[in-house]
Design a protein around this motif. Structure first.
Motif, PDB file in Angstrom:
ATOM      1  N   ASP A   1       0.847  -1.194   0.000  1.00 24.91           N
ATOM      2  CA  ASP A   1       0.000   0.000   0.000  1.00 24.91           C
ATOM      3  C   ASP A   1       0.881   1.242   0.000  1.00 24.91           C
ATOM      4  O   ASP A   1       1.696   1.437   0.918  1.00 24.91           O
ATOM      5  CB  ASP A   1      -0.911   0.022   1.235  1.00 24.91           C
ATOM      6  CG  ASP A   1      -1.950  -1.068   1.202  1.00 24.91           C
ATOM      7  OD1 ASP A   1      -2.930  -0.925   0.477  1.00 24.91           O
ATOM      8  OD2 ASP A   1      -1.764  -2.081   1.905  1.00 24.91           O
TER       9      ASP A   1
ATOM     10  N   LEU B   1       0.243   5.255   0.062  1.00 23.68           N
ATOM     11  CA  LEU B   1      -0.797   6.266   0.254  1.00 23.68           C
ATOM     12  C   LEU B   1      -0.148   7.632   0.457  1.00 23.68           C
ATOM     13  O   LEU B   1       0.788   7.780   1.250  1.00 23.68           O
ATOM     14  CB  LEU B   1      -1.672   5.929   1.462  1.00 23.68           C
ATOM     15  CG  LEU B   1      -2.483   4.633   1.395  1.00 23.68           C
ATOM     16  CD1 LEU B   1      -3.209   4.405   2.713  1.00 23.68           C
ATOM     17  CD2 LEU B   1      -3.468   4.659   0.241  1.00 23.68           C
TER      18      LEU B   1
ATOM     19  N   VAL C   1      -4.337   6.934  -3.549  1.00 22.43           N
ATOM     20  CA  VAL C   1      -3.809   5.576  -3.644  1.00 22.43           C
ATOM     21  C   VAL C   1      -2.833   5.523  -4.810  1.00 22.43           C
ATOM     22  O   VAL C   1      -3.212   5.745  -5.959  1.00 22.43           O
ATOM     23  CB  VAL C   1      -4.952   4.557  -3.841  1.00 22.43           C
ATOM     24  CG1 VAL C   1      -4.387   3.145  -3.998  1.00 22.43           C
ATOM     25  CG2 VAL C   1      -5.927   4.620  -2.672  1.00 22.43           C
TER      26      VAL C   1
ATOM     27  N   ARG D   1      -8.827   6.353  -7.124  1.00 23.97           N
ATOM     28  CA  ARG D   1      -7.549   6.619  -6.482  1.00 23.97           C
ATOM     29  C   ARG D   1      -7.575   7.812  -5.526  1.00 23.97           C
ATOM     30  O   ARG D   1      -6.709   7.931  -4.669  1.00 23.97           O
ATOM     31  CB  ARG D   1      -6.474   6.863  -7.540  1.00 23.97           C
ATOM     32  CG  ARG D   1      -6.182   5.654  -8.409  1.00 23.97           C
ATOM     33  CD  ARG D   1      -5.020   5.961  -9.349  1.00 23.97           C
ATOM     34  NE  ARG D   1      -4.678   4.812 -10.165  1.00 23.97           N
ATOM     35  CZ  ARG D   1      -3.885   3.826  -9.771  1.00 23.97           C
ATOM     36  NH1 ARG D   1      -3.376   3.845  -8.557  1.00 23.97           N
ATOM     37  NH2 ARG D   1      -3.609   2.814 -10.569  1.00 23.97           N
TER      38      ARG D   1
ATOM     39  N   LEU E   1      -9.980  -0.030   0.309  1.00 25.62           N
ATOM     40  CA  LEU E   1      -8.541   0.143   0.179  1.00 25.62           C
ATOM     41  C   LEU E   1      -7.948   0.953   1.322  1.00 25.62           C
ATOM     42  O   LEU E   1      -6.755   0.845   1.621  1.00 25.62           O
ATOM     43  CB  LEU E   1      -8.205   0.820  -1.154  1.00 25.62           C
ATOM     44  CG  LEU E   1      -8.465   0.008  -2.423  1.00 25.62           C
ATOM     45  CD1 LEU E   1      -8.178   0.851  -3.649  1.00 25.62           C
ATOM     46  CD2 LEU E   1      -7.611  -1.251  -2.432  1.00 25.62           C
TER      47      LEU E   1
END
Length: 700
Positions: free
Chosen positions: A387, A389, A411, A428, A462
């Motif tokens: 991940d 971020l 994202v 995203r 997510l």
């Protein structure tokens, strides 16, 4: 990927290159896990350690539910952020290692790791202890028995709950260090029966070892380090015999033995890079390992030919590794009556989960002595997840009247990282915003303090980031496979309308009213959505049944009200009482299925604290009123989608004690306590265990 790593390395280099002097952690802000927010402009409820440390509990939610959302606050509905870290496990900490517990009431929770409808709870650990050095010892022992809800004259066994704690710390001008160790034994008694023999009741033994160090590096740098290790063993041995006075007889034997180990280690560098410019770079590693052995043996006799026996055994092994690297860069500038605070947070999280399971099942007839059938299976699954971020934000404040914060969570992962096809609808960018208004200060009202809050966030799965955790009694065994991206493309049934990437909007609004120095009232409202799974069974022409998992959009609303009275608030005497109540209503309006839960259910707690000179006492009542279907998602401790709620009241916690003063020690407390010592007859909001015991706390 190269550009991401380059950016992260650049941040690290800058952190060390430009920081020349020491910086303290900003105590005026909440670290929510991915962004920071000023405490004065976030609606929240905070509990101090002193109000929780004299109660017997293995799960923190059993102590804080009366302060927050009643039965809607439980181990399945909360996400803990410990000192800004979203992957540490609350079960690895003793309450004496915690300074305060804060429920944050803002939609920004949804971009900081909390799932839809879940509560984000901040844990501030105890690091700045008083004096140059100290030693602390605390302990509790309780007799535990089971409340009888059967109506039969059946007695419970008496077992023991133990919790013992030892800590030491040393403070100098440049270094603060501390270590602690805890032993916890929790147990579930049982009702005695002529047909059952429980040789070893369900129990767990847990050790917690914690250490921290805060080190000054010059005048504007500091390092915070912490490490946690927690091994745990859970056991159950159970036998039952059912004889119906016919040739039929059934025997059952269960033998479960589960080992779990958890390790977390973290390092953070806090720096002032320039005037108003601060940076925090942190790295955390977590390792969770489990080994479960389950043995099940059932013998059934149906006729004179003999008993048919079934023997089943299973071994589940696995481990999870999580690495989290996070950098938070923030700037603060005052321009006249305005203050501007931009910030950017970049995090990288890598998760690897390995699960190995093997099972065997054997059936035979004892008069033949040969197996009738035998099966054996072995599965091994390895899953990985990355991940990336990026969370930029901007906060603008006008005096102490108004503050507005906005930003997005971006994202950065590719579709390939998640195993998604190029045609997948991958969102995203997830925006968020919050605002707070000190209405009394703005309008000049002095008789009543009024603060108003509002917030918004968009989220999908997510952004949810629950960590690894040890299991308490009566909790589902944690295999942690959801830490991977498997939910994006792996199904157990034929699915309809399945879209785990679908985003939902979340809104929260609230108000605090300081009616007088003695009375405060708060209100908070939340609205959000999620996808809910419903299994549909359809009979087929060949007499089989087709199972379809149908996903429908679900909307929920929550209303929470709290009122607190500081009846006595003096240096030598304090008496406070407070009442909370919460309603959560969830509705599903989808193809082939409409339902509503929780419409008439209100739950909360009544808390009381008394401290007069050397005498202290506390009394908490947990309640749930109203009839109808209550949400399993939030309220039920049982394994069903929902359960039938009834008016329920429980004397959840009660304690009474005395402080002894002596020149040989800093403090000594002796107290008696109890948990769930009384419930009304129809109450179904606890696990029916009752605790009666004694405890102490000694400081040297």
């Amino acid at each position: 990927m190269f550009s991401k790593l380059t950016f992260l390395i650049t941040v690290v280099v800058l952190s060390f290159s430009f920081s020349k002097t020491y910086s303290q952690t900003d105590t005026t802000q909440y670290d929510l896990g991915r962004l920071k927010a000023k405490k004065d402009f976030i609606q929240s409820i905070t509990i101090k350690r002193a109000d929780l440390q004299r109660q017997p509990f293995a799960s923190l939610s059993d102590a804080i539910n009366v302060w927050f959302y009643g039965t809607y606050t439980n181990a399945n509905t909360v996400v803990y952020v410990i000192d800004g870290n979203i992957i540490n496990d609350i079960n690895a900490y003793n309450i004496n290692d915690i300074e305060e517990v804060t429920l944050v009431q803002t939609a920004l929770n949804q971009v900081n790791g909390a799932g839809a409808g879940k509560q984000l709870i901040l844990i501030k650990t105890r690091r700045n202890r008083s004096g140059k050095s100290g030693l602390e010892v605390a302990g509790q022992t309780n007799i535990v028995n089971m409340r009888n809800t059967t109506g039969d004259a059946v007695k419970s066994t008496d077992n023991f709950f133990h919790q013992y704690y030892l800590s030491a710390y040393k403070n100098t001008s440049d270094v603060n260090v501390g270590v602690s160790a805890t032993y916890l034994r929790d147990i579930s008694p049982f009702l005695k029966s002529n047909t059952e023999n429980i040789a070893t009741p369900l129990n767990l033994d847990r050790f917690n070892f914690n250490a921290y160090a805060d080190i000054k590096l010059g005048a504007k740098n500091s390092i915070n380090a912490n490490a946690t290790y927690a091994p745990q063993v859970t056991d159950l041995k159970y036998q039952s015999v059912v004889n119906s006075n016919t040739p039929y007889q059934s025997q059952l034997a269960v033998n479960d033995h589960i080992k779990q180990q958890l390790f977390n280690g973290g390092l953070a560098l806090n720096s002032i890079l320039a005037q108003g410019l601060q940076n925090k770079l942190s790295a955390t590693y977590g390792h969770y390992q489990y080994n479960g052995n389950y043995n099940f043996n059932q013998m059934q006799g149906s006729d004179a030919s003999g008993y048919q026996a079934g023997i089943s055994s299973a071994i589940n092994k696995g481990h999870d590794n999580i690495t989290l690297i996070r950098d938070n860069l923030s700037y603060h500038k005052s321009v006249g009556d305005f203050s501007i605070a931009p910030s950017v947070d970049l995090s990288y999280r890598y998760t690897k989960s390995v699960v190995t399971s093997s099972s065997s099942y054997l059936t035979y007839y004892n008069n033949a002595g040969l197996p009738a059938s035998a099966t054996q299976t072995t599965d091994s699954i390895t899953q990985k997840r990355k991940d990336w971020l990026l969370t930029p934000s901007l906060s603008v404040a006008y005096k102490n009247y108004l503050t507005v914060t906005g930003g997005v969570v971006a994202v950065l992962n590719s579709k390939k990282d998640m195993g998604l096809g190029n045609d997948a609808d991958l969102k995203r960018i997830f925006p968020y915003a919050s605002a707070s208004l000190n209405f009394s200060a703005l309008t000049g009202i002095k008789t009543v303090g009024i603060k108003l809050y509002g917030s918004y966030a968009k989220q999908n799965m997510l952004l949810q980031a629950d960590g690894m955790h040890l299991n308490n009694l009566n909790e589902t065994f944690n295999t942690s496979t959801t830490l991977s991206y498997s939910y994006l493309y792996s199904y157990s049934y034929t699915t309809v309308n399945y879209n785990p990437l679908k985003p939902f909007n979340f809104y929260m609004a609230g108000a605090n009213f300081d009616i007088s120095p003695l009375i405060t009232v708060n209100y908070n409202y939340e609205r959000g959505g999620m996808q809910v799974s419903v299994l549909v069974y359809t009979p087929q022409q060949d007499n089989s049944v087709a199972i379809t998992e149908m996903f429908n959009d679900s909307k929920y609303t929550r209303n929470s009200i709290g009122i607190n009275f500081n009846i006595i608030n003096k240096a030598t005497a304090r008496f406070t009482t407070g009442l909370t109540t919460t309603n959560i209503n969830q509705k599903i309006n989808g193809t082939g299925f409409d339902a509503s839960w929780g419409t008439k259910i209100w739950t909360g707690g009544w808390v009381n604290r008394l401290d007069v000179n050397n005498i202290f006492a506390g009394l908490d009542v947990l309640y749930q009123t109203g009839k109808g279907n209550a949400l399993y998602t939030y309220a039920s401790p049982y394994s069903s989608l929902y359960y039938q709620a009834v008016n329920s009241f429980s004397l959840q916690n009660i304690y009474f004690g005395y402080r002894l003063k002596n020149h040989l020690f800093k403090n000594l407390e002796l107290f008696a306590n109890g948990r769930n010592v009384w419930q009304n007859k129809k109450s179904n909001i606890t696990d029916n265990r009752r605790f009666y015991g004694l405890g102490f706390k000694l400081g040297l």
